[in-house]
Design an enzyme around this catalytic site. Structure first.
Site, short mmCIF file in Angstrom:
data_model
loop_
_atom_site.label_atom_id
_atom_site.label_comp_id
_atom_site.label_asym_id
_atom_site.label_seq_id
_atom_site.Cartn_x
_atom_site.Cartn_y
_atom_site.Cartn_z
CG ASP A 78 -5.70 -4.94 3.09
OD1 ASP A 78 -6.59 -5.51 2.07
OD2 ASP A 78 -5.29 -3.97 2.72
CG ASP A 119 -2.24 -2.18 0.56
OD1 ASP A 119 -2.13 -2.23 -0.45
OD2 ASP A 119 -3.36 -2.03 1.46
O1 LIG Z 1 -2.16 -6.82 -4.03
C1 LIG Z 1 -1.84 -6.32 -2.75
C2 LIG Z 1 -0.29 -5.82 -4.25
C3 LIG Z 1 -0.51 -5.54 -4.96
C4 LIG Z 1 0.01 -6.35 -6.28
C5 LIG Z 1 0.40 -5.96 -6.98
C6 LIG Z 1 -0.47 -5.30 -7.83
C7 LIG Z 1 -1.01 -4.27 -7.34
C8 LIG Z 1 -1.26 -5.00 -5.85
N1 LIG Z 1 -1.83 -5.71 -2.22
N2 LIG Z 1 -2.87 -6.34 -1.07
C9 LIG Z 1 -3.47 -5.54 -0.37
N3 LIG Z 1 -4.57 -6.19 0.29
C10 LIG Z 1 -4.17 -7.64 0.26
C11 LIG Z 1 -4.55 -8.87 0.34
C12 LIG Z 1 -4.42 -10.29 0.26
C13 LIG Z 1 -3.47 -10.27 -0.71
C14 LIG Z 1 -2.76 -9.11 -1.04
C15 LIG Z 1 -3.24 -7.47 -0.74
#
Ligand SMILES: O=C(Cc1ccccc1)Nn1cnc2ccccc21
Length: 324
Positions: free
Chosen positions: A32, A216
């Site tokens: 991640d 990301d």
């Molecule tokens: O959380 C997010 C996406 C997100 C959605 C809404 C607003 C901001 C960001 N990604 N993410 C990045 N690393 C993660 C790990 C677990 C779950 C989601 C993860």
């Protein structure tokens, strides 16, 4: 010294899992680049939450050392989260070994992780200033590996419905076409954050204002500003923002346009085929482009990264992109 590890997509390319060996025990983790904690399901995770996960047992590792009194707690933008205690162990990814790597043991995980049985934890690849360990912030696997790498980079080659790879310490030029296009990174917020200079829908003209974005790998979709999302879906006649589906959907029979993101001199094309993300089962399909929720920067997740070979350059604090 370097490492090459296979990244295997879960169903619908929801996330990509890679084998990681910790103290001789191998677990599949979600790499991640949007966070900076390496955490695992472990013998410290409540048995009701362990379900069919592979768990790490520090008691069976001869190299595990407890960091007494250290804790961590993380919450992700999608509302999921986890927390627990901390130790160190020897961590190997694709032949690349880091000794005394902080390994965070989950004592609580949110339901999204409990039900995702293929995912046994996360390996954070953002910048270490995002790490949540207290009282002393810990370094990521990639930061710790940096000094032993021939090139201080890792690369992501994620693919639709087939295994891809992450490479550490070298750039495999057979994995992309043409030259890499580099853009400077602002790592002050801990992300691989950079500026997108405009966008185009289909074969339309490139326009719009420049905006900030993060690369990301931990996000499934391509999350953009609401104005761009509306502009994009105005080109698909059956598109609608469905509360029940949780975002924009359209008839699966539609011809879905490409999206191009202008990054410096580089036109990063995301083909329409990747933007028709998944079937809802009722003849409508869920879009790969969705709202970023108004948080002020775009999140270029796996939908974008499947279309570009990406170099995360820790040494020069820059990102490189090339078509595949
Ligand atoms: O959380 C997010 C996406 C997100 C959605 C809404 C607003 C901001 C960001 N990604 N993410 C990045 N690393 C993660 C790990 C677990 C779950 C989601 C993860």
């Amino acid at each position: 010294v370097g490492g090459d590890v296979t990244a295997t997509p879960e169903s619908d390319d929801n996330e990509y899992l890679c084998p990681v060996t910790i103290g001789g025990q191998t677990l599949n983790l979600d790499f991640d680049s949007g966070s900076s904690d390496l955490w695992v399901f472990s013998t410290s995770t409540p048995s009701s939450e362990q379900q069919s996960h592979t768990i790490y047992n520090p008691a069976k590792s001869s190299t595990f050392k407890e960091l007494n009194g250290f804790t961590w707690q993380i919450s992700y933008g999608d509302g999921s989260g986890a927390s627990g205690t901390v130790g160190t162990d020897t961590v190997t990814v694709g032949g690349l070994t880091v000794k005394n790597q902080a390994v965070e043991l989950a004592t609580a995980v949110s339901s999204e992780f409990v039900t995702d049985s293929a995912n046994n934890g996360l390996l954070g690849l953002a910048w270490s200033n995002l790490n949540t360990v207290e009282p002393t912030q810990q370094q990521t696997f990639f930061a710790n590996a940096g000094p032993q790498l021939q090139q201080n980079v890792f690369t992501a080659d994620l693919r639709h419905d087939q295994p891809g790879s992450y490479d550490f310490g070298f750039i495999d030029t057979s994995k992309f076409q043409g030259n890499l296009n580099y853009v400077p990174v602002d790592n002050s917020q801990g992300f691989w954050q950079f500026t997108v200079d405009g966008y185009a829908v289909g074969d339309g003209a490139t326009g719009g204002n420049s905006f900030s974005a993060i690369a990301d790998t931990g996000t499934t979709l391509l999350l953009l500003d609401d104005n761009i999302v509306s502009d994009y879906y105005s080109q698909i006649s059956s598109a609608q923002n469905s509360n029940s589906a949780g975002g924009f959907v359209f008839d699966c029979t539609e011809d879905v346009p490409d999206l191009t993101l202008q990054i410096g001199d580089y036109a990063a094309v995301v083909p329409g085929s990747l933007l028709n993300f998944s079937q809802n089962g009722d003849g409508t399909c869920f879009g790969g482009i969705q709202s970023d929720g108004g948080q002020g920067f775009a999140i270029l997740g796996d939908v974008f990264l499947k279309a570009q070979f990406t170099v995360f350059d820790q040494g020069n604090v820059q990102l490189g992109f090339a078509p595949k």
